[in-house]
Write a protein that holds these residues in place. Structure first.
Motif, short mmCIF file in Angstrom:
data_model
loop_
_atom_site.label_atom_id
_atom_site.label_comp_id
_atom_site.label_asym_id
_atom_site.label_seq_id
_atom_site.Cartn_x
_atom_site.Cartn_y
_atom_site.Cartn_z
N LEU A 9 0.84 -1.29 -0.01
CA LEU A 9 0.13 0.03 0.06
C LEU A 9 0.86 1.24 0.05
N ALA A 10 2.01 1.30 0.79
CA ALA A 10 2.66 2.37 1.07
C ALA A 10 3.59 2.72 -0.47
N SER A 13 0.97 3.92 -3.28
CA SER A 13 0.60 5.35 -3.03
C SER A 13 1.35 6.19 -3.27
N VAL A 16 1.90 6.39 -6.92
CA VAL A 16 0.63 7.18 -7.66
C VAL A 16 0.93 8.64 -7.52
N ILE A 17 1.19 9.35 -6.32
CA ILE A 17 1.38 10.71 -5.88
C ILE A 17 2.72 11.23 -6.80
N LEU A 43 -2.03 5.85 -11.71
CA LEU A 43 -2.84 4.96 -10.97
C LEU A 43 -2.62 3.51 -11.66
N GLY A 46 0.97 2.80 -10.12
CA GLY A 46 1.05 2.49 -8.73
C GLY A 46 0.53 0.99 -8.36
N ALA A 50 2.65 -1.53 -6.59
CA ALA A 50 1.91 -2.62 -5.74
C ALA A 50 1.91 -4.00 -5.63
#
Length: 95
Positions: A9-10, A13, A16-17, A43, A46, A50
């Motif tokens: 998740l980290a 995310s 993506v950012i 997205l 990301g 992930a």
């Protein structure tokens, strides 16, 4: 499908950012369509990051065994395969 780990998740995310900001700054787009395309690409990137983060392997007694690893473990431990058992197999007769 297993739940994603905290690391997945980290990393996803953060990807993506950071990739959204970088692509918006590099492309200098101001249209809604351009922002939407960049957001969708970020997205997808990301999600790719992930899903490719290595998942820690479970060690110990309660780790699930599957396929060849289970049969190899049975062969080395001397465990008998599951099947019909006879009385002579359970209680050997000594004369």
């Amino acid at each position: 499908m297993p739940r994603p780990t905290a690391a997945q998740l980290a990393y996803g995310s953060a990807t993506v950012i950071v990739s959204t900001i970088a692509m918006l700054l590099l492309s200098q787009t101001s249209t809604g369509l351009g922002v939407a395309v960049i957001s969708a690409a970020a997205l997808a990137l990301g999600l790719l990051v992930a899903l490719t983060v290595p998942v820690p392997k479970r060690h110990g007694r309660h780790a699930a065994r599957t396929g060849a690893s289970a049969s190899a473990a049975e062969a080395t431990s001397g465990a008998r395969p599951a099947g019909p058992r006879t009385a002579s197999a359970e209680h050997p007769v000594h004369h």
